[in-house]
Scaffold this motif. Sequence first.
Motif, PDB file in Angstrom:
ATOM      1  N   ILE A   1       3.492   1.137  48.185  1.00 15.63           N
ATOM      2  CA  ILE A   1       2.998  -0.112  47.226  1.00 15.63           C
ATOM      3  C   ILE A   1       4.352  -0.814  46.836  1.00 15.63           C
ATOM      4  CG2 ILE A   1       2.415  -0.550  44.797  1.00 15.63           C
ATOM      5  CD1 ILE A   1       0.414   1.759  45.000  1.00 15.63           C
ATOM      6  N   THR A   2       4.190  -2.223  46.988  1.00 13.64           N
ATOM      7  CA  THR A   2       5.295  -3.036  46.809  1.00 13.64           C
ATOM      8  C   THR A   2       4.847  -3.705  45.245  1.00 13.64           C
ATOM      9  OG1 THR A   2       5.583  -3.812  48.758  1.00 13.64           O
ATOM     10  CG2 THR A   2       6.390  -5.277  46.866  1.00 13.64           C
ATOM     11  N   ILE A   3       5.636  -3.359  44.185  1.00 13.42           N
ATOM     12  CA  ILE A   3       5.803  -4.282  42.902  1.00 13.42           C
ATOM     13  C   ILE A   3       6.197  -5.300  42.885  1.00 13.42           C
ATOM     14  CG2 ILE A   3       6.299  -3.862  40.592  1.00 13.42           C
ATOM     15  CD1 ILE A   3       5.626  -0.743  40.601  1.00 13.42           C
ATOM     16  N   HIS A   4       5.639  -6.461  42.579  1.00  9.61           N
ATOM     17  CA  HIS A   4       6.088  -7.720  42.143  1.00  9.61           C
ATOM     18  C   HIS A   4       6.356  -8.159  40.775  1.00  9.61           C
ATOM     19  CE1 HIS A   4       4.980  -8.769  46.462  1.00  9.61           C
ATOM     20  NE2 HIS A   4       4.220  -7.937  46.215  1.00  9.61           N
TER      21      HIS A   4
ATOM     22  N   SER B   1      12.553  -6.951  34.256  1.00  6.36           N
ATOM     23  CA  SER B   1      11.336  -6.562  33.559  1.00  6.36           C
ATOM     24  C   SER B   1      11.237  -5.119  33.621  1.00  6.36           C
ATOM     25  CB  SER B   1      10.376  -6.912  34.085  1.00  6.36           C
ATOM     26  OG  SER B   1      10.085  -6.687  35.439  1.00  6.36           O
ATOM     27  N   TYR B   2      10.499  -4.473  32.654  1.00 10.39           N
ATOM     28  CA  TYR B   2      10.306  -3.110  32.615  1.00 10.39           C
ATOM     29  C   TYR B   2       9.498  -2.487  33.992  1.00 10.39           C
ATOM     30  CZ  TYR B   2       8.030   1.424  31.803  1.00 10.39           C
ATOM     31  OH  TYR B   2       7.564   2.886  31.651  1.00 10.39           O
TER      32      TYR B   2
ATOM     33  N   LYS C   1      12.009   0.909  40.911  1.00  6.71           N
ATOM     34  CA  LYS C   1      13.107   1.599  41.199  1.00  6.71           C
ATOM     35  C   LYS C   1      13.235   3.192  41.015  1.00  6.71           C
ATOM     36  CE  LYS C   1      15.728  -2.775  40.683  1.00  6.71           C
ATOM     37  NZ  LYS C   1      16.820  -3.469  40.003  1.00  6.71           N
ATOM     38  N   THR C   2      12.754   3.311  39.739  1.00  6.62           N
ATOM     39  CA  THR C   2      12.628   4.924  39.258  1.00  6.62           C
ATOM     40  C   THR C   2      11.616   5.679  39.957  1.00  6.62           C
ATOM     41  OG1 THR C   2      11.502   4.231  37.386  1.00  6.62           O
ATOM     42  CG2 THR C   2      14.065   4.392  37.295  1.00  6.62           C
TER      43      THR C   2
ATOM     44  N   LYS D   1       9.793  -6.551  44.897  1.00  4.54           N
ATOM     45  CA  LYS D   1      10.080  -7.866  45.063  1.00  4.54           C
ATOM     46  C   LYS D   1      10.158  -8.871  43.879  1.00  4.54           C
ATOM     47  CE  LYS D   1       8.349  -8.326  49.915  1.00  4.54           C
ATOM     48  NZ  LYS D   1       7.587  -9.220  50.635  1.00  4.54           N
ATOM     49  N   GLU D   2      11.030  -9.539  43.567  1.00  3.57           N
ATOM     50  CA  GLU D   2      11.279 -10.322  42.276  1.00  3.57           C
ATOM     51  C   GLU D   2      10.619 -11.557  42.423  1.00  3.57           C
ATOM     52  OE1 GLU D   2      14.602 -13.010  40.199  1.00  3.57           O
ATOM     53  OE2 GLU D   2      15.268 -11.981  41.731  1.00  3.57           O
TER      54      GLU D   2
END
Length: 238
Positions: free
Chosen positions: A213-216, A221-222, A228-229, A235-236
């Motif tokens: 999964i990619t978080i955009h 931000s939180y 990362k954790t 992706k910014e």
Amino acid sequence: MKKILCALLACMLCASVSIGFSGCGCSNNSSQEPGYRVTATEPDLTNDEFGFFILNKDEVMVTKYTGSGKDIKIPESYENYKVTVIGRSLFNGNDISSVEIPDTVKEIQDYAFSSNRNLKSVKLPKNLESIGTNAFFNCPSLESIELPATLKEISVYAFSAAGFKSVTIPESKTLTKLDRFVFYQCQELTDVYLPATITSIADDTFDDCPNKITIHAPKSSYAANYAKTHNFEFKEVK
């Protein structure tokens, strides 16, 4: 696997057990305000497709579907009552294909649309505030949904085992956290778009999703730190 079996068993139990008030949907506490929770038994009002449970002098909850159509359009009112709640297990296990919910609805209760394997299209109301536990559980044909910014709560397992490929959480002053197992076992999920207004995400919100999964999200931000954790791609977005 154990978790999803437990959810299935709970869903079956919910459909077979009726607990709550008899007769009118109003609580026996006459001081209650609109929007309080009740568990419906038999409808107070019916038409050719739906049963309605009276919540108060202005509002009803849809509690029963007796139609045979697969493309559902829920009415915004009935007999001078405004439809504000989609009741618990209303379409649980039904073979429906699409549903359009009017903007008068503020709450979708637990298991309302769960285990509809052919459900492909859902139009949520613009004023929706709450999506209940397992509300869209096990809807593998549901590939996308547009969530309104008015949401205050998305409950546990709300979209578990849905067919989402991507999901966007709207920027909102009222929805600031993602609860446990909201997107558990979403087999196709690859992209999640999260705003800076999300300040809490449970460790297991995306548990047992097989794809990377990619978080955009915004850089500081939180959600960026969560990615990362928790070993997600990041992706910014600006």
